[in-house]
Design a protein around this motif. Structure first.
Motif, PDB file in Angstrom:
ATOM      1  N   ASP A 104       0.821  -1.214   0.000  1.00  0.00           N
ATOM      2  CA  ASP A 104       0.000   0.000   0.000  1.00  0.00           C
ATOM      3  C   ASP A 104       0.854   1.261   0.000  1.00  0.00           C
ATOM      4  O   ASP A 104       0.451   2.284  -0.565  1.00  0.00           O
ATOM      5  N   VAL A 131      -6.200   7.771  -0.678  1.00  0.00           N
ATOM      6  CA  VAL A 131      -6.836   6.824   0.242  1.00  0.00           C
ATOM      7  C   VAL A 131      -8.349   7.023   0.260  1.00  0.00           C
ATOM      8  O   VAL A 131      -9.123   6.053   0.236  1.00  0.00           O
ATOM      9  N   ALA A 132      -8.789   8.279   0.268  1.00  0.00           N
ATOM     10  CA  ALA A 132     -10.230   8.571   0.335  1.00  0.00           C
ATOM     11  C   ALA A 132     -10.958   8.055  -0.907  1.00  0.00           C
ATOM     12  O   ALA A 132     -12.014   7.413  -0.810  1.00  0.00           O
ATOM     13  N   SER A 134      -9.939   5.752  -3.124  1.00  0.00           N
ATOM     14  CA  SER A 134      -9.867   4.285  -3.210  1.00  0.00           C
ATOM     15  C   SER A 134     -10.808   3.630  -2.202  1.00  0.00           C
ATOM     16  O   SER A 134     -11.380   2.567  -2.470  1.00  0.00           O
ATOM     17  N   THR A 135     -10.987   4.272  -1.051  1.00  0.00           N
ATOM     18  CA  THR A 135     -11.925   3.748  -0.055  1.00  0.00           C
ATOM     19  C   THR A 135     -13.352   3.808  -0.574  1.00  0.00           C
ATOM     20  O   THR A 135     -14.145   2.887  -0.378  1.00  0.00           O
ATOM     21  N   LEU A 138     -13.834   1.050  -2.881  1.00  0.00           N
ATOM     22  CA  LEU A 138     -13.850  -0.224  -2.152  1.00  0.00           C
ATOM     23  C   LEU A 138     -15.227  -0.532  -1.570  1.00  0.00           C
ATOM     24  O   LEU A 138     -15.579  -1.699  -1.370  1.00  0.00           O
ATOM     25  N   THR A 301      -6.766  -0.016  -4.125  1.00  0.00           N
ATOM     26  CA  THR A 301      -8.097  -0.555  -3.850  1.00  0.00           C
ATOM     27  C   THR A 301      -8.080  -2.073  -3.857  1.00  0.00           C
ATOM     28  O   THR A 301      -8.575  -2.727  -2.936  1.00  0.00           O
ATOM     29  N   SER A 304      -6.160  -3.517  -0.908  1.00  0.00           N
ATOM     30  CA  SER A 304      -6.934  -3.533   0.343  1.00  0.00           C
ATOM     31  C   SER A 304      -7.893  -4.716   0.381  1.00  0.00           C
ATOM     32  O   SER A 304      -8.070  -5.356   1.414  1.00  0.00           O
ATOM     33  N   LEU A 322     -13.196  -2.253   4.459  1.00  0.00           N
ATOM     34  CA  LEU A 322     -12.953  -0.902   4.956  1.00  0.00           C
ATOM     35  C   LEU A 322     -12.047  -0.913   6.181  1.00  0.00           C
ATOM     36  O   LEU A 322     -11.231  -0.012   6.381  1.00  0.00           O
ATOM     37  N   ARG A 325      -8.630  -1.544   5.055  1.00  0.00           N
ATOM     38  CA  ARG A 325      -8.182  -0.321   4.391  1.00  0.00           C
ATOM     39  C   ARG A 325      -7.414   0.556   5.380  1.00  0.00           C
ATOM     40  O   ARG A 325      -6.354   1.101   5.068  1.00  0.00           O
ATOM     41  N   LEU A 326      -7.930   0.673   6.603  1.00  0.00           N
ATOM     42  CA  LEU A 326      -7.266   1.470   7.631  1.00  0.00           C
ATOM     43  C   LEU A 326      -5.954   0.835   8.064  1.00  0.00           C
ATOM     44  O   LEU A 326      -4.959   1.525   8.286  1.00  0.00           O
ATOM     45  N   ALA A 329      -3.558   1.540   4.980  1.00  0.00           N
ATOM     46  CA  ALA A 329      -3.413   2.910   4.478  1.00  0.00           C
ATOM     47  C   ALA A 329      -2.814   3.862   5.498  1.00  0.00           C
ATOM     48  O   ALA A 329      -2.015   4.740   5.147  1.00  0.00           O
TER      49      ALA A 329
END
Length: 407
Positions: A104, A131-132, A134-135, A138, A301, A304, A322, A325-326, A329
């Motif tokens: 990542d 990140v925002a 791609s989230t 996702l 994406t 993740s 999600l 993701r955190l 990321a």
């Protein structure tokens, strides 16, 4: 009548396409951009054969990953957990999580650099925006919107290919020299090191994990009477998707060989963009930056999603994409917030990935060859070639690590 049946069979197989194009995103990440542009700018057409060889190896490895998902209805992480003791399973998850974070980092850095050259946005804010976005993409993964997720990712892949093709046309590379580059050859130690980096970093762990999950999610646990047709469609899916990915990677190299050979500063993504804009014009620089941005967004994406597959499979938990993701990321954003040089962060991430590649190839091949696990014998020639490819990739990653720490 036979023709009608054949046409129906072809349509069914085409309808099975898709999973391999999602997995192929791993071969179009910002790390590939950096390596291929550097190779073409420094050595011209010399290392085209490396891109071709790497692509052929990737096809085989990705097929084994998809095959095990089709035959078992399980993901590779689930199978690894099933055949491991608890301490081994936990240790394996820890290294896989570290590798996911390293993956990542490279992808978020690529997206952030693209936003910086496109808008002047500071790197840290570019990372946050990457990140925002791609989230948000996702969120589409899973359930009734999963087909939307696949459509978005495949559209990104097509646009990445279009951006690179546009630049290749402007660069006007030599067809004769391109063909000559198919011959295996080196030009000293530096070209050998770069070839090791290109080949050794071909197979990304998350591409293997996610491919086994993508076919599992698409087809479920199918009966033996359906397996052969699905595997046949999967082989075509992989061949077409990897041909596209390989063409894009080869396009990057011939673009740099045709327009940037001998130009200084192309060893960084920012420098590569500036050189392309200077030599080929602002539209070429814009197309490259947009392709790089889409590469960062798509690959982070998919990465993740792969992290979710690994987490749930190895720990037998149900964590959402999600949440993972955190987990991956945040470290990437923190590293950039600490003002670590983006290029240095990319290099370090690739070193970490080099440690993780053997730890996914060995269980993949071992489980693929286990008739008890798959219920189907793996062709001995395919097995032998897979073992040779894995050994070559592992050796080249070791060489890359040695070269990195020696420099």
């Amino acid at each position: 009548m036979t023709t009608v049946k054949h046409q129906g069979s072809v349509k069914r197989r085409i309808a099975m396409f898709g999973p391999s194009f999602i997995a192929a995103v791993a071969y179009l990440d910002p790390g590939n951009f950096a390596t291929n542009i550097s190779a073409g700018a420094e050595f011209g057409y010399l290392l085209i054969w490396v891109v071709v060889g790497a692509n052929l190896m990737a096809m085989l490895i990705q097929y084994l990953a998809a095959r095990i998902g089709v035959l078992t209805g399980r993901t590779l992480p689930e199978l690894i957990a099933e055949h491991s003791t608890n301490p081994v399973r936990i240790a394996y998850w820890i290294q896989a999580q570290v590798v996911a974070i390293a993956t990542d980092i490279a992808e978020v850095v690529g997206g952030a650099i693209a936003l910086q050259v496109l808008t002047g946005m500071p790197i840290i804010w570019g990372a946050i925006v990457t990140v925002a976005i791609s989230t948000a993409i996702l969120v589409l993964q899973g359930g009734k919107t999963n087909h939307r997720f696949q459509q978005v990712i495949i559209t990104m892949v097509v646009l990445i290919a279009a951006g690179i093709l546009y630049n290749v046309v402007l660069a006007g590379p030599s067809p004769v020299e391109t063909l000559q580059g198919m011959k295996p050859q080196f030009a000293g130690h530096e070209s050998l090191v770069l070839a090791a980096g290109m080949l050794g970093a071909t197979v990304m762990p998350h591409a293997i994990y996610i491919h086994s999950a993508l076919v599992r999610d698409r087809f479920g646990h199918v009966g033996k009477d359906q397996q052969e047709e699905i595997l046949r469609a999967t082989r075509w899916d992989i061949a077409l998707s990897m041909l596209l990915a390989g063409s894009v990677n080869g396009g990057m190299l011939v673009l740099a060989a045709g327009a940037l050979n001998g130009v200084d500063g192309t060893d960084t993504l920012t420098g590569a963009h500036d050189a392309i804009a200077s030599v080929l014009g602002s539209s070429a620089g814009w197309a490259f930056a947009v392709a790089l941005l889409l590469s960062g967004l798509a690959s982070t994406t998919v990465g993740s999603y792969s992290g979710t597959v690994v987490f749930n499979g190895l720990l037998n938990l149900k964590i959402t994409p999600l949440a993972t993701r955190l987990l991956t990321a945040v470290p990437a954003v923190v590293i950039l917030a600490l003002e670590v040089d983006p290029t240095r962060a990319l290099v370090i991430s690739q070193v970490v990935l080099s440690f993780g590649i053997p730890l996914v190839l060995i269980p993949l091949i071992s489980l693929s060859a286990n008739d008890y696990v798959t219920g189907r014998r793996l062709n001995r020639i395919v097995l032998a070639v897979a073992v040779l490819c894995a050994l070559l990739i592992i050796v080249l990653n070791i060489a890359l690590l040695v070269a990195t720490f020696a420099s």
